[in-house]
Design an enzyme around this catalytic site. Structure first.
Site, short mmCIF file in Angstrom:
data_model
loop_
_atom_site.label_atom_id
_atom_site.label_comp_id
_atom_site.label_asym_id
_atom_site.label_seq_id
_atom_site.Cartn_x
_atom_site.Cartn_y
_atom_site.Cartn_z
N HIS A 58 -7.03 3.94 6.58
CA HIS A 58 -6.66 3.63 5.08
C HIS A 58 -6.13 5.03 4.97
O HIS A 58 -4.86 5.08 4.39
CB HIS A 58 -7.61 3.30 4.42
N HIS A 104 -3.04 1.16 -4.80
CA HIS A 104 -2.53 0.01 -5.67
C HIS A 104 -2.89 0.08 -7.08
O HIS A 104 -3.92 0.20 -7.41
CB HIS A 104 -3.16 -1.40 -5.15
N ASN A 106 1.87 3.40 11.38
CA ASN A 106 0.90 3.74 12.50
C ASN A 106 1.30 2.98 13.59
O ASN A 106 2.01 1.88 13.43
CB ASN A 106 -0.68 3.67 12.23
N SER A 113 0.83 -1.26 -0.03
CA SER A 113 0.08 0.10 0.01
C SER A 113 0.73 1.26 -0.18
O SER A 113 1.73 1.23 0.77
CB SER A 113 -0.96 0.16 1.28
N HIS A 154 -5.68 -8.59 -2.31
CA HIS A 154 -5.67 -9.42 -0.73
C HIS A 154 -6.66 -10.22 -0.60
O HIS A 154 -7.74 -10.13 -1.23
CB HIS A 154 -5.89 -7.97 0.14
N TYR A 177 -8.76 -10.46 1.58
CA TYR A 177 -9.73 -9.84 2.21
C TYR A 177 -10.75 -9.30 0.99
O TYR A 177 -11.88 -9.12 1.33
CB TYR A 177 -9.40 -8.63 3.25
N GLU A 178 -10.26 -8.96 -0.30
CA GLU A 178 -11.16 -8.70 -1.36
C GLU A 178 -12.09 -9.52 -1.60
O GLU A 178 -13.13 -9.24 -2.27
CB GLU A 178 -10.28 -8.07 -2.42
N ALA A 217 2.43 -2.04 3.82
CA ALA A 217 2.39 -1.05 5.07
C ALA A 217 1.81 -1.81 6.06
O ALA A 217 1.02 -3.06 6.20
CB ALA A 217 1.45 -0.13 4.56
N MET A 227 -2.29 -6.89 6.61
CA MET A 227 -3.32 -7.52 6.14
C MET A 227 -2.91 -8.16 5.03
O MET A 227 -3.64 -8.68 4.05
CB MET A 227 -4.42 -6.55 5.64
N SER A 228 -1.61 -8.61 4.52
CA SER A 228 -1.03 -9.18 3.48
C SER A 228 0.27 -10.12 3.71
O SER A 228 0.42 -10.43 4.88
CB SER A 228 -0.57 -8.07 2.56
#
Ligand code: HPA
Length: 261
Positions: free
Chosen positions: A235, A52, A223, A21, A74, A76-77, A104, A199-200
């Site tokens: 995001h 992306h 963060n 990201s 990802h 989650y998509e 990220a 998340m990846s």
């Protein structure tokens, strides 16, 4: 039908990099790039989320041939943990031997704040998915000891030292997303021994190890994890901080490739 290797037009990168990201500007480090939109490559996912790009760059970084994937899909998509499998299968068939995964991530340590880069030493798969589920054959019992290859890790540490950059090291914990973690989940990930959450990356590493590729992983910390010092990740923050850190990532990768034998 054209294979991915045919699309390389005689170039023969051995290393591929997946950009996380907001790290899309790392492609500026690619010299003389041949650019192929994912939409022209069967099995390559066209990313649906902002930050992306969905393009493959074939060129040189630090004088070495590389394939740079600006954008990933990802799990989650779609719910499909193996969504990157066709991409990695094709990269392997095209001669790629080493995969550098970047992302990220949120930090679990106040001493590793936004802007830090963390070399992944190991991971925890907390997403409850595995991209090899449903595959048959003994090859799927993939050893995950030293999944993040020690020699590559040493090379990245040496590259950072040469560039006088601080490179943190730590364990990446995969949460499926797309919602961010709760403060309670962040506390749990700390107790589990994690240093960053994201998340990846983990499914890609598992697939790459299944294919016999060497793997290195780098997280850009955008963060602090939810609840740490009142952090409330979003995001927008991920994109903003990722973009800021991209120039350091470019510098690190350029040095890594310059010094690569
Ligand atoms: N959690 C999960 N994924 C992330 C984060 C986070 O805090 N920051 C960037 N990607």
């Amino acid at each position: 039908m054209n294979t991915l290797k045919d699309r390389f037009l005689g170039r023969s990168p051995k290393v591929a990099i997946i950009l996380g990201s907001a790290l899309g500007s790392v492609v500026e480090a690619v010299q003389d790039p041949l650019i192929i939109p994912y939409a022209e490559l069967s099995g390559f996912p066209v990313p649906k989320i902002s930050g992306h790009a969905g393009k493959l760059y074939i060129g040189k970084i630090g004088g070495k041939e590389v394939a740079v994937l600006a954008g990933r899909a990802h799990p989650y998509e779609s719910g499909n943990a193996a969504v990157m499998r066709p991409v990695l299968d094709q990269l392997k068939a095209a001669g790629i031997e080493t995969l550098i995964v970047t992302n990220a991530a949120g930090s679990l340590k106040t001493s590793m704040g936004p802007g830090s880069i963390m070399l992944i030493t190991d991971h925890i798969n907390y997403a409850g998915m595995n991209p090899l589920i449903g595959q048959h054959g003994d090859e799927n019992f993939v050893p995950m000891t030293d999944a993040y290859e020690p020699t590559l890790r040493k090379q990245f540490l040496a590259a950072a030292k040469k560039e006088k950059m601080t490179l943190k090291q730590g364990i990446y914990v995969w949460f499926s997303g797309p919602s961010f973690e709760t403060p309670a989940e962040i506390k749990m990930a700390q107790v589990f021994g994690g240093h960053a959450v994201g998340m990846s990356t983990v499914p890609e590493t598992i697939i790459a190890r299944r294919l016999g590729l060497k793997v290195a992983g780098l997280s850009v910390i955008t963060n602090l994890g939810a609840g740490i010092k009142g952090a409330n990740p979003s995001h927008a923050e991920t994109k903003r901080e990722g973009e800021k850190a991209a120039s350091n990532m470019k510098r690190l990768l350029t040095r890594f490739f310059k010094d690569m034998k």
